[in-house]
Write a protein that holds these residues in place. Structure first.
Motif, PDB file in Angstrom:
ATOM      1  N   UNK A 552      -9.363  13.704 -36.732  1.00 50.56           N
ATOM      2  CA  UNK A 552      -9.887  14.842 -37.483  1.00 50.56           C
ATOM      3  C   UNK A 552      -9.052  15.009 -38.752  1.00 50.56           C
ATOM      4  N   UNK A 553      -9.430  15.969 -39.556  1.00 49.67           N
ATOM      5  CA  UNK A 553      -8.685  16.264 -40.778  1.00 49.67           C
ATOM      6  C   UNK A 553      -7.756  17.466 -40.603  1.00 49.67           C
ATOM      7  N   UNK A 554      -7.553  17.894 -39.359  1.00 44.19           N
ATOM      8  CA  UNK A 554      -6.758  19.097 -39.114  1.00 44.19           C
ATOM      9  C   UNK A 554      -5.262  18.832 -39.117  1.00 44.19           C
ATOM     10  N   UNK A 555      -4.851  17.584 -39.078  1.00 43.77           N
ATOM     11  CA  UNK A 555      -3.435  17.260 -39.076  1.00 43.77           C
ATOM     12  C   UNK A 555      -2.800  17.487 -37.719  1.00 43.77           C
ATOM     13  N   UNK A 556      -1.488  17.272 -37.644  1.00 43.99           N
ATOM     14  CA  UNK A 556      -0.758  17.491 -36.404  1.00 43.99           C
ATOM     15  C   UNK A 556      -0.411  16.233 -35.655  1.00 43.99           C
ATOM     16  N   UNK A 557      -0.937  15.063 -36.074  1.00 47.77           N
ATOM     17  CA  UNK A 557      -0.593  13.796 -35.426  1.00 47.77           C
ATOM     18  C   UNK A 557       0.729  13.310 -36.013  1.00 47.77           C
ATOM     19  N   UNK A 558       1.798  13.353 -35.226  1.00 45.81           N
ATOM     20  CA  UNK A 558       3.142  13.044 -35.728  1.00 45.81           C
ATOM     21  C   UNK A 558       3.240  11.621 -36.251  1.00 45.81           C
ATOM     22  N   UNK A 559       2.577  10.667 -35.572  1.00 45.87           N
ATOM     23  CA  UNK A 559       2.658   9.272 -36.016  1.00 45.87           C
ATOM     24  C   UNK A 559       2.004   9.096 -37.379  1.00 45.87           C
TER      25      UNK A 559
END
Length: 644
Positions: A552-559
């Motif tokens: 998604x475009x919400x962000x939050x994926x650390x990698x």
């Protein structure tokens, strides 16, 4: 004081005005009101000269706005003014400051300068503090800041000098301030700032007056007050140490007269190590150890023997032996520093010609640690037990552990220790690790490097992204989805995207309104090939691939965020290199890509970069950096092991 209306052309700004020397003030906030109604609050003015003119003590912004309205063709109204008695500059300055400080804040340096003007006009520190409701200590600090050299105040006003440095400069004499400015203007000189500035001002360590063993008030030594730290320091440290040494000698004599067996005055800077000593009272031969710090602090440790002496006495051995006295060292601490710095420089210069030895020394440094830095083992902590179990039982972890055990055996370490890299106080000695690495061939040393790098590689770091992409890490070889992974996904939008990724858009659209539990069941069925669904083998979620991507475009994926930071760092570094190459284009020896020695000799590099390899996201150059040959150790004569 009387009130009157005075034409604008009869008014000028007084030198005592707090804003008098500043640039034309911004009046955009009051201009509409002045344009519509004129000046409502009277200006503070006083008679100027013998004519009909008046000078403005307070109210420059209102006067500027009214003049601007008149210049625009608006009404040229006389300004209401409160006329002060003439001749008292202190009253004028005080009036200007009181009004201006209550309105839009002038810049900090202007406040300092106005307080200094007020003091020079005859106001005492106590009178200024009463007039502005400040603490006396605060006024003293402001006056000290305002008394700095104009150049220093200008630099601070422009933001070129930090607050800590300016505060320490209040401890400096005018000559020291000028010397500091000379260092700052010299591009080849080191200019101390912050806490280093305080040490520079006092010729080394700043010695606080509270550490003196002698009567400070009764001596003739000059003191410098730190108005911000409420501390006083000796201006002449050499004179301090002369008196301090005499005081220590007097205390030593007093201890000996009191019946102590001995008083050991330790060398300045040496620390008393309590774990190397045992308690011993005066009647059992205990002695006094005098610890002298570089800061001037002196500690008296009463009633101690060395551990060896205490153990001998406990066994009844040599109970009447004279106390062990320290011998004067052959070399002073300053000489040891001199010798150490020159030997360090020589070894560092010669190491440039022995890259293989440097590699082994670097590995030993990481494994054994050093006095000034340490590389810690990655703890691989997990927030939940099920996550820890999943990571510990992964095939990749098992493969790494096999190689780690092999390296432990090669280095002669205890096979039961958890890591090759030392941790905390459980670290091997550098010399022994270095000696063993010198005995090993390059290929084995590089195997050790790989394990040590793996142990210290930080979880979730940009290093993971850069290295994984460079070596083509394929998560399909090391990971497969488990119950823990599916249990951690709770976002329905993400689950629908994963269903589309595994089963296709048609299945995802058909189950768009499904619950999270139903979507997880579809994913599990496809991964296992159950309930009539086609099995999807070797699937990896986008977050875990190299390079990673988001659903998604919400962000939050650390990698994904770590990958973005790595790419940004690389772009920034490449921009700097490009700029430097462009500025050095006329210098053939500064060509980018050459090793330092090659640039000096005009030699060509030993190897050229390999062509960038294509991936599904583009070339590695686009994703990260050009691949260089890093799998061959530098050529060097066979290293010789350390002598036994």
């Amino acid at each position: 004081m009387k009130l009157d209306f005075i034409p604008l052309d009869k008014l000028t700004v007084a030198k005592t005005n707090m804003r008098g020397r500043c640039r034309t003030p911004d009046v955009s906030d009051i201009l509409p009101t002045i344009r519509a109604r004129g000046i409502l609050v009277p200006l503070l003015v006083r008679k100027h000269g013998e004519g009909e003119g008046f000078e403005i003590v307070a109210g420059r912004r209102r006067y500027t706005a009214a003049s601007k309205v008149a210049a625009e063709g608006g009404p040229d109204r006389p300004a209401p003014c409160a006329i002060l008695e003439g001749g008292d500059d202190a009253d004028a300055i005080e009036a200007s400051m009181i009004e201006n400080l209550a309105r839009i804040d002038p810049d900090e340096v202007s406040q300092w300068e106005s307080f200094v003007k007020l003091a020079k006009a005859g106001r005492s520190t106590e009178e200024i503090a009463d007039a502005f409701a400040f603490e006396i200590a605060t006024v003293r600090r402001i006056l000290a800041l305002g008394a700095l050299l104009p150049r220093i105040r200008t630099l601070y006003r422009a933001g070129a000098v930090d607050p800590a440095t300016v505060r320490h400069l209040t401890l400096a004499s005018k000559s020291q301030q000028r010397a500091w400015l000379a260092l700052r203007e010299d591009p080849d000189a080191y200019c101390p700032t912050g806490h280093q500035l305080k040490a520079w001002l006092f010729g080394g360590n700043a010695v606080p007056a509270r550490h003196a063993l002698f009567d400070v008030e009764g001596c003739d030594l000059a003191l410098v007050s730190d108005l911000f730290g409420e501390e006083c320091f000796f201006a002449d440290s050499d004179a301090f140490w002369t008196l301090q040494t005499e005081a220590i000698a007097a205390r030593k004599k007093a201890y000996l007269d009191a019946g102590w067996s001995d008083v050991v005055v330790m060398a300045r800077g040496d620390w008393f190590r309590s774990w190397q000593h045992a308690d011993a009272p005066k009647r059992k031969g205990g002695r006094i150890y005098v610890e002298v710090r570089d800061s001037g602090e002196v500690n008296f440790h009463e009633g101690y023997l060395t551990t060896r002496e205490a153990e001998a006495r406990a066994r009844g051995e040599q109970s009447d032996a004279p106390a062990e006295k320290p011998q004067r060292p052959e070399v002073t601490r300053a000489m040891n520093d001199y010798i150490g710095l020159h030997r360090h420089a020589a070894v560092r210069a010669d190491l440039l010609r022995h890259s293989g030895t440097a590699l082994r020394a670097m590995v030993a440094h990481v494994i054994a640690g050093a006095g000034h830095y340490r590389v810690e083992v990655e703890a691989r902590r997990a927030p939940k037990p099920e996550i820890a179990e999943s990571a510990e039982t992964a095939s990749a972890e098992a493969a790494f552990d096999v190689q780690r055990r092999a390296v432990l055996a090669v280095l002669g370490f205890d096979p039961d220790v958890p890591t090759v890299t030392g941790s905390g106080y459980d670290r091997p000695a550098f010399a022994s690790v270095f000696a063993r690495l010198l005995e090993l061939p390059d290929a084995v040393v590089l195997d050790v490097v790989a394990v040590v790098m793996g142990e210290t590689l930080a979880v979730g770091s940009e290093a993971i992204e850069a290295i994984g992409l460079q070596i083509d890490t394929d998560m399909r070889r090391h990971w497969q989805a488990d119950e823990t992974f599916l249990g951690l996904i709770r976002d329905r939008e993400v689950l629908r995207a994963i269903v589309a990724d595994i089963a296709g858009d048609a299945v995802a659209d058909a189950n768009a309104g499904g619950t999270a539990k139903a979507l997880k069941a579809i994913i599990a069925d496809h991964l296992q090939g159950t309930n009539g669904r086609a099995q999807v083998e070797a699937w990896v979620p986008r977050w875990m691939a190299f390079p990673p991507a988001a659903y998604t475009e919400r962000g939050g994926a650390a990698s994904v965020e770590a990958q973005a930071r790595a790419l940004a760092d690389i772009r920034d570094a490449e921009g700097v290199r490009t700029a430097r190459c462009a500025s050095a284009a006329s210098d053939p020896g500064a060509a980018s890509g050459r090793r330092p020695q090659e640039a000096a000799d005009g030699a060509r590099p030993d190897s050229a970069p390999e062509p960038a390899r294509r991936t599904k996201t583009g070339t590695k150059r686009e994703a990260l950096v050009d691949r260089r040959r890093v799998d061959e150790p530098p050529a060097e004569a066979d290293p010789q092991p350390l002598a036994a």
